[in-house]
Design a protein around this motif. Structure first.
Motif, PDB file in Angstrom:
ATOM      1  N   GLN A   3       2.390 -33.594  15.898  1.00 42.91           N
ATOM      2  CA  GLN A   3       2.236 -33.751  14.462  1.00 42.91           C
ATOM      3  C   GLN A   3       2.779 -32.520  13.746  1.00 42.91           C
ATOM      4  O   GLN A   3       2.492 -31.389  14.119  1.00 42.91           O
ATOM      5  CB  GLN A   3       0.765 -33.950  14.101  1.00 42.91           C
ATOM      6  CG  GLN A   3       0.560 -34.224  12.625  1.00 42.91           C
ATOM      7  CD  GLN A   3      -0.896 -34.373  12.265  1.00 42.91           C
ATOM      8  OE1 GLN A   3      -1.672 -33.440  12.431  1.00 42.91           O
ATOM      9  NE2 GLN A   3      -1.256 -35.557  11.791  1.00 42.91           N
ATOM     10  N   CYS A  25       4.347 -37.518  12.638  1.00 46.45           N
ATOM     11  CA  CYS A  25       2.969 -37.566  12.134  1.00 46.45           C
ATOM     12  C   CYS A  25       1.954 -37.682  13.250  1.00 46.45           C
ATOM     13  O   CYS A  25       0.759 -37.820  12.998  1.00 46.45           O
ATOM     14  CB  CYS A  25       2.801 -38.757  11.190  1.00 46.45           C
ATOM     15  SG  CYS A  25       3.865 -38.632   9.760  1.00 46.45           S
ATOM     16  N   ILE A  31       7.241 -39.911   9.079  1.00 42.48           N
ATOM     17  CA  ILE A  31       7.502 -40.084   7.647  1.00 42.48           C
ATOM     18  C   ILE A  31       8.931 -39.606   7.412  1.00 42.48           C
ATOM     19  O   ILE A  31       9.310 -38.517   7.832  1.00 42.48           O
ATOM     20  CB  ILE A  31       6.496 -39.296   6.787  1.00 42.48           C
ATOM     21  CG1 ILE A  31       5.080 -39.841   6.998  1.00 42.48           C
ATOM     22  CG2 ILE A  31       6.880 -39.381   5.303  1.00 42.48           C
ATOM     23  CD1 ILE A  31       3.994 -39.090   6.229  1.00 42.48           C
ATOM     24  N   TRP A  47       6.320 -44.310   5.861  1.00 45.32           N
ATOM     25  CA  TRP A  47       5.629 -43.956   7.103  1.00 45.32           C
ATOM     26  C   TRP A  47       5.880 -45.099   8.060  1.00 45.32           C
ATOM     27  O   TRP A  47       5.446 -46.232   7.818  1.00 45.32           O
ATOM     28  CB  TRP A  47       4.141 -43.791   6.830  1.00 45.32           C
ATOM     29  CG  TRP A  47       3.346 -43.070   7.862  1.00 45.32           C
ATOM     30  CD1 TRP A  47       3.647 -42.872   9.166  1.00 45.32           C
ATOM     31  CD2 TRP A  47       2.078 -42.443   7.650  1.00 45.32           C
ATOM     32  NE1 TRP A  47       2.670 -42.156   9.793  1.00 45.32           N
ATOM     33  CE2 TRP A  47       1.675 -41.880   8.876  1.00 45.32           C
ATOM     34  CE3 TRP A  47       1.249 -42.303   6.556  1.00 45.32           C
ATOM     35  CZ2 TRP A  47       0.477 -41.198   9.032  1.00 45.32           C
ATOM     36  CZ3 TRP A  47       0.059 -41.620   6.713  1.00 45.32           C
ATOM     37  CH2 TRP A  47      -0.320 -41.072   7.936  1.00 45.32           C
ATOM     38  N   PHE A  74       2.299 -31.939   7.525  1.00 48.41           N
ATOM     39  CA  PHE A  74       1.883 -33.344   7.485  1.00 48.41           C
ATOM     40  C   PHE A  74       1.421 -33.742   6.075  1.00 48.41           C
ATOM     41  O   PHE A  74       1.798 -34.799   5.560  1.00 48.41           O
ATOM     42  CB  PHE A  74       0.785 -33.572   8.517  1.00 48.41           C
ATOM     43  CG  PHE A  74       0.190 -34.945   8.491  1.00 48.41           C
ATOM     44  CD1 PHE A  74       0.945 -36.058   8.842  1.00 48.41           C
ATOM     45  CD2 PHE A  74      -1.131 -35.126   8.118  1.00 48.41           C
ATOM     46  CE1 PHE A  74       0.392 -37.330   8.824  1.00 48.41           C
ATOM     47  CE2 PHE A  74      -1.701 -36.392   8.099  1.00 48.41           C
ATOM     48  CZ  PHE A  74      -0.932 -37.499   8.443  1.00 48.41           C
ATOM     49  N   LYS A  78       2.935 -36.552   3.538  1.00 46.37           N
ATOM     50  CA  LYS A  78       2.106 -37.638   2.998  1.00 46.37           C
ATOM     51  C   LYS A  78       2.182 -37.702   1.475  1.00 46.37           C
ATOM     52  O   LYS A  78       2.237 -38.788   0.900  1.00 46.37           O
ATOM     53  CB  LYS A  78       0.645 -37.475   3.433  1.00 46.37           C
ATOM     54  CG  LYS A  78       0.350 -38.075   4.787  1.00 46.37           C
ATOM     55  CD  LYS A  78      -1.100 -37.978   5.167  1.00 46.37           C
ATOM     56  CE  LYS A  78      -1.989 -38.744   4.227  1.00 46.37           C
ATOM     57  NZ  LYS A  78      -3.393 -38.758   4.607  1.00 46.37           N
ATOM     58  N   CYS A 100       9.015 -30.114   3.816  1.00 49.89           N
ATOM     59  CA  CYS A 100       7.710 -30.290   4.464  1.00 49.89           C
ATOM     60  C   CYS A 100       7.414 -29.128   5.408  1.00 49.89           C
ATOM     61  O   CYS A 100       6.285 -28.654   5.479  1.00 49.89           O
ATOM     62  CB  CYS A 100       7.671 -31.616   5.238  1.00 49.89           C
ATOM     63  SG  CYS A 100       7.741 -33.069   4.170  1.00 49.89           S
TER      64      CYS A 100
END
Length: 173
Positions: A3, A25, A31, A47, A74, A78, A100
């Motif tokens: 993850q 993830c 994602i 996702w 993560f 999201k 990210c």
């Protein structure tokens, strides 16, 4: 893979440039930016399963000397779910994955392209991409409208021919 990993795979199933990027993830899901097939335009951050992301391509992990903790990576991914701001040169799947991972969007693939064609070349390429995307969208709408117009015209004339016994009107397939 774990993850929060920044993962990527070759777009053309040959392990070579260009690459498609996403965020692992855990639980065999990713994602990433994906083409919105229902509307046939604009990419959207979704996702999906690892299988859908990889599409039988080998998946690699992008290594970082310094990056944020996996939970931060993560959660950033999201928060971006549903975003539809894709831009090939300024906000692509690699920009998303690097944002990210380190909190700053960047694309090494775009940077490499700048080395060859310069920043102005990137801007021109972006405008050309937008032009062709717009032209494609317009063409699809025009074709749909033409088909509707032909269908309406044929239905009009079919309804005018109230005597089907004379076989003077052709059968619609």
């Amino acid at each position: 893979m774990a993850q929060g990993d920044h993962i990527y795979c070759s777009v053309y199933h040959n392990d070579n440039f260009p690459y498609h990027h996403g965020i692992d993830c855990g639980n065999d899901t990713v994602i990433h930016y994906q083409k919105n097939y229902k509307q046939e335009k604009d990419a959207i951050i979704l996702w999906v399963s690892m299988t859908e992301f990889a599409k039988n391509r080998k998946v690699y992990i992008e290594k970082y000397d310094k990056c944020d903790p996996p939970i931060v990576v993560f959660m950033r991914a999201k928060r971006k779910l549903g975003e539809k701001s894709y831009n090939l040169c300024f906000n692509n799947c690699e920009h998303f994955a690097r944002y990210c991972k380190i909190g700053e969007p960047s694309s090494l693939q775009v940077e490499k392209a700048k080395e060859f064609i310069g920043y102005n070349g990137i801007a021109v390429a972006d405008n050309v991409f937008k032009f062709f995307q717009s032209a494609t969208d317009t063409s699809k709408k025009s074709i749909h409208n033409i088909h509707k117009s032909i269908e309406n015209t044929l239905n009009f004339w079919k309804n005018k021919d109230d005597d089907d016994s004379d076989n003077n009107f052709f059968t619609l397939l």
